[in-house]
Motif scaffolding. Structure first.
Motif, PDB file in Angstrom:
ATOM      1  N   PRO A 370       0.707   4.474  -0.518  1.00  0.00           N
ATOM      2  CA  PRO A 370      -0.692   4.109  -0.246  1.00  0.00           C
ATOM      3  C   PRO A 370      -1.190   4.761   1.050  1.00  0.00           C
ATOM      4  O   PRO A 370      -0.454   4.832   2.035  1.00  0.00           O
ATOM      5  CB  PRO A 370      -0.665   2.587  -0.124  1.00  0.00           C
ATOM      6  N   GLU A 376      -6.541  -4.284   2.970  1.00  0.00           N
ATOM      7  CA  GLU A 376      -6.347  -5.124   1.798  1.00  0.00           C
ATOM      8  C   GLU A 376      -7.522  -5.056   0.828  1.00  0.00           C
ATOM      9  O   GLU A 376      -7.476  -5.655  -0.239  1.00  0.00           O
ATOM     10  CB  GLU A 376      -6.156  -6.583   2.238  1.00  0.00           C
ATOM     11  N   GLN A 379      -7.483   0.046  -2.778  1.00  0.00           N
ATOM     12  CA  GLN A 379      -6.270   0.782  -3.120  1.00  0.00           C
ATOM     13  C   GLN A 379      -6.686   2.084  -3.781  1.00  0.00           C
ATOM     14  O   GLN A 379      -7.616   2.111  -4.593  1.00  0.00           O
ATOM     15  CB  GLN A 379      -5.378  -0.017  -4.073  1.00  0.00           C
ATOM     16  N   TYR A 381      -5.310   6.042  -5.497  1.00  0.00           N
ATOM     17  CA  TYR A 381      -4.237   6.924  -5.967  1.00  0.00           C
ATOM     18  C   TYR A 381      -4.885   8.102  -6.658  1.00  0.00           C
ATOM     19  O   TYR A 381      -5.878   7.950  -7.380  1.00  0.00           O
ATOM     20  CB  TYR A 381      -3.302   6.199  -6.935  1.00  0.00           C
ATOM     21  N   VAL A 560      -4.082  -1.456 -11.242  1.00  0.00           N
ATOM     22  CA  VAL A 560      -3.722  -0.796  -9.985  1.00  0.00           C
ATOM     23  C   VAL A 560      -3.881   0.704 -10.183  1.00  0.00           C
ATOM     24  O   VAL A 560      -3.480   1.244 -11.219  1.00  0.00           O
ATOM     25  CB  VAL A 560      -2.278  -1.148  -9.579  1.00  0.00           C
TER      26      VAL A 560
END
Length: 738
Positions: A370, A376, A379, A381, A560
């Protein structure tokens, strides 16, 4: 090997193969140029159409506003006429009052039915008018002027409501274009007994119609309901000829169709060829209201597409030069086959350099995930798999002032040229977004910089987004790229305006859009290397499979970013099988998770935009810091940061001499303290100001930037948003920093 090939392939066949390569390359380049030219021309045409329609609407509203003033004035005075029907001699005073109160009205009459007043005779019409700066009253009806047969009298008598007359030129009187608004007057029994009028000079029409032109040579026309020319570039035609008379006998019959459409009160557009043989675009529409007037905007084709055609000529010349160069290279290669070994050695060297270039290129992209382990709320990718040693795809992201800036793009073409454009695009994105927060302005800046140096006619499809992390507000601008997917409680496309790709044409107005991203939602971005991935049968992966794979991930609760990209990559590889990768494949996933924590402190204060209020502000900050147990050093830092931010708002959000309020709210949870500064002044983004370069001395350093530099040093983050007409500046400080 070269000697064997020479023996196997006849000289004549090698000659024709070289010629075929040149012809094929020419056809492909020409086809690419033609497609680009078509879409660029279509984009310009749509922009011109939009601007013309806006022009027609804006001028219609301006004219209608003036006429509404006249109508309201006449209607408001009509009661006075009806109240004084028993006092015929008082009508002059009514008309004088109407003229005195309204600058647009140059004449007014109350024209009664025949013998309505027996002692006044058959025609009784008191009339007041302005002439040479004086106001004069007289009797309108005479033996030579029987007003009972005039349009301004008969039309409202028959219809029973207000009526605008056909415009006319008042020769021998005001020497101006005029129109009369007539309103029926009723007696106590409800019978129509008279017509109350207001003569309006239409000289202001020309000023409104000609106040602005889309292009220097474009012009506007205004026609009456009967086709009479009221405003046009030729003054000799005004109120002397109709549009039908002017266009009569022209070879292009489209003029007749346009005339009929405008006389019928319809709106539309058409392409016509004038008497000189020049092509023009005509946009027309009826004006608002019951006047029956129509307006047209005429733009010359040569002026609209001049820059585009000049660019096409330059591209064609470059293409011919390239083909000639290609022919020369092939000819030289055919005569120097003995140098094949040297060429192979050169090829190995280039391969080595491409490998190095690939490593450099991949090193420019985010590769450590990450990326923000201490955050928090988001996220990320991403992955990029080039089809060759180097590719033209790119993605990038970074966080500034509590905003996530991200982009994904696809350069036209492959190989080294595409990789160079990719590197330039990524560098410009970083450079521009370091001080600019609006995605449309980021894309526009990239477009202007790259279009100016785009001699190879390459372009970049690009999606730029700015996600406000505290609120989930997403601003974005799409430049010809595929729309991202939103994977939340369901899977759906983010609605986007396509725009044109970056570097196609300078001066393009890119459109910015907004959306609210709910917590838990993942934004999935990709290049066409995903949807156009081909298997051995040349079938494409297509958007339907992308959406189905996303739904599968949602059903498996795999939202995710890394899980989504891995699942999507597995699906593509399974579909493609052993087929060679034909295009770069790039994917970027961003999951937004808005943190909700219990509030343990909330205080607020409202100050006026007066620096004398600073002591109250300091007392407020001291009270907040004391409640949170901050020591003296941190309390002083908070005071410095908040005072600098609030004084900035007081000085720049409100114009000098105006009064306004500045609201400051302090809110704390278990993790951080947040100050929210809100005002209703002019848009003012202090974060757009670059930090001062403190490495320079005072004489060399530009003025400004020290304040925002101080705030950034003292606070953990600073964030600006324009919300519902208010400037909202948010400063945050982690509690464990004390």
């Amino acid at each position: 090997m070269s000697k064997i090939l020479k023996r196997l392939i006849p000289e004549s066949l090698r000659h024709w193969s070289s010629l075929a390569i040149i012809i094929t390359a020419g056809v492909l380049v020409e086809a690419t140029t033609a497609v680009q030219y078509y879409y660029a021309k279509e984009g310009i045409r749509q922009e011109v159409e939009h601007r013309a329609q806006s022009e027609l609407k804006a001028k219609s509203l301006e004219i209608r506003n003036v006429m509404n003033v006249v109508e309201v004035a006449v209607e408001n005075m009509a009661w006075a006429v009806e109240q004084r029907l028993s006092q015929p001699d008082s009508m002059v005073a009514v008309t004088q009052k109407l003229l005195a109160d309204n600058e647009y009205i140059v004449g007014s009459a109350v024209a009664f039915e025949p013998y309505y007043y027996q002692d006044k005779g058959r025609q009784f019409s008191p009339y007041t008018y302005k002439h040479d700066g004086t106001t004069t009253s007289k009797q309108l009806g005479t033996d030579q002027y029987d007003y009972h047969s005039m349009e301004w009298y008969t039309a409202p008598m028959e219809s029973g409501h207000g009526h605008w007359s056909e415009p006319y030129f008042d020769e021998g009187g005001g020497e101006m274009i005029m129109s009369t608004y007539s309103l029926p007057i009723h007696d106590a029994a409800g019978r129509c007994v008279a017509i109350f009028t207001a003569d309006v000079s239409l000289d202001w029409l020309s000023e409104i119609i000609n106040a602005h032109h889309i292009y220097p040579s474009s012009y506007n026309l205004l026609l009456s309901r009967k086709g009479q020319i009221m405003v046009c570039p030729e003054d000799s035609l005004v109120m002397r000829k109709s549009i039908g008379q002017v266009t009569e006998g022209m070879a292009d019959t489209t003029f007749e169709s346009i005339n009929r459409q405008m006389m019928a009160g319809r709106s539309g557009q058409a392409t016509v060829t004038d008497a000189k043989g020049d092509k023009n675009y005509v946009f027309y529409a009826q004006m608002d209201g019951d006047t029956g007037w129509s307006m047209a905007v005429v733009c010359a084709d040569d002026e609209i597409y001049h820059s585009l055609r000049w660019m096409a000529i330059n591209v064609t010349v470059l293409m011919l030069v390239g083909l000639i160069l290609l022919a020369y290279i092939i000819w030289r290669a055919a005569r120097n086959a003995r140098r094949l070994q040297a060429v192979n050695a050169e090829k190995e060297r280039i391969g080595s350099e491409l490998h190095i270039a690939s490593a450099i290129q991949m090193g420019m992209l985010p590769k450590t995930f990450p990326t923000y382990p201490d955050r928090e709320d988001v996220q990320l990718y991403g992955s990029l798999t080039p089809a060759k040693e180097v590719g033209g795809d790119l993605f990038d992201f970074f966080i500034r002032d509590e905003k996530l800036f991200f982009c994904i793009g696809d350069v036209s073409g492959k190989g080294v040229p595409a990789s160079l454009v990719m590197a330039v695009t990524r560098s410009l994105f970083r450079s521009v977004s370091a001080h600019e927060s609006m995605p449309d302005r980021i894309v526009s800046s990239l477009n202007e910089s790259m279009a100016d140096m785009n001699e190879t006619n390459m372009f970049v499809t690009l999606f730029v987004g700015v996600l406000d992390l505290p609120t989930g507000r997403l601003r974005y601008c799409n430049a010809g790229h595929d729309a991202p997917l939103l994977i939340g409680d369901r899977v759906g496309m983010l609605p986007v305006e396509s725009n044109i790709p970056v570097a196609v044409m300078s001066g393009w107005k890119f459109i910015s859009q907004e959306a609210h991203i709910f917590t838990g939602t993942t934004i999935f971005l990709f290049t066409d290397g995903l949807t156009e991935a081909e298997n051995a049968s040349h079938a494409q992966f297509r958007m339907e499979r992308v959406e189905e794979t996303a739904r599968q991930a949602l059903a498996a609760q795999e939202q995710v970013p890394k899980q989504i990209i891995q699942r999507m990559g597995d699906a593509v590889h399974h579909f493609v099988g052993g087929a060679e990768q034909s295009d770069d494949l790039t994917m970027l996933a961003i999951q937004y998770i808005k943190q909700q924590r219990d509030i343990k402190l909330r205080k607020s204060i409202v100050l006026s935009n007066d620096t004398n209020e600073v002591p109250r502000l300091a007392a407020f900050v001291d009270e907040v810091c004391e409640a949170l147990g901050f020591n003296a050093t941190v309390t002083m830092q908070m005071n410095l940061a908040i005072e600098e931010a609030v004084v900035n708002v007081m000085e720049y959000a409100y114009p000098r001499g105006t009064r306004g309020d500045v609201s400051i709210e302090a809110q704390s949870n278990d993790v951080r303290l947040k100050f929210t500064i809100t005002d209703s002044g002019s848009p003012f983004d202090p974060t757009a100001k670059a930090d001062a370069d403190t490495s320079l001395n005072a004489e060399e350093r530009p003025i400004g930037g020290l304040g925002i530099h101080l705030v950034r040093q003292l606070m953990d983050s600073i964030n600006y948003e324009r919300v519902d007409g208010h400037n909202v500046l948010t400063l945050r400080k982690k509690l464990n920093h004390q």
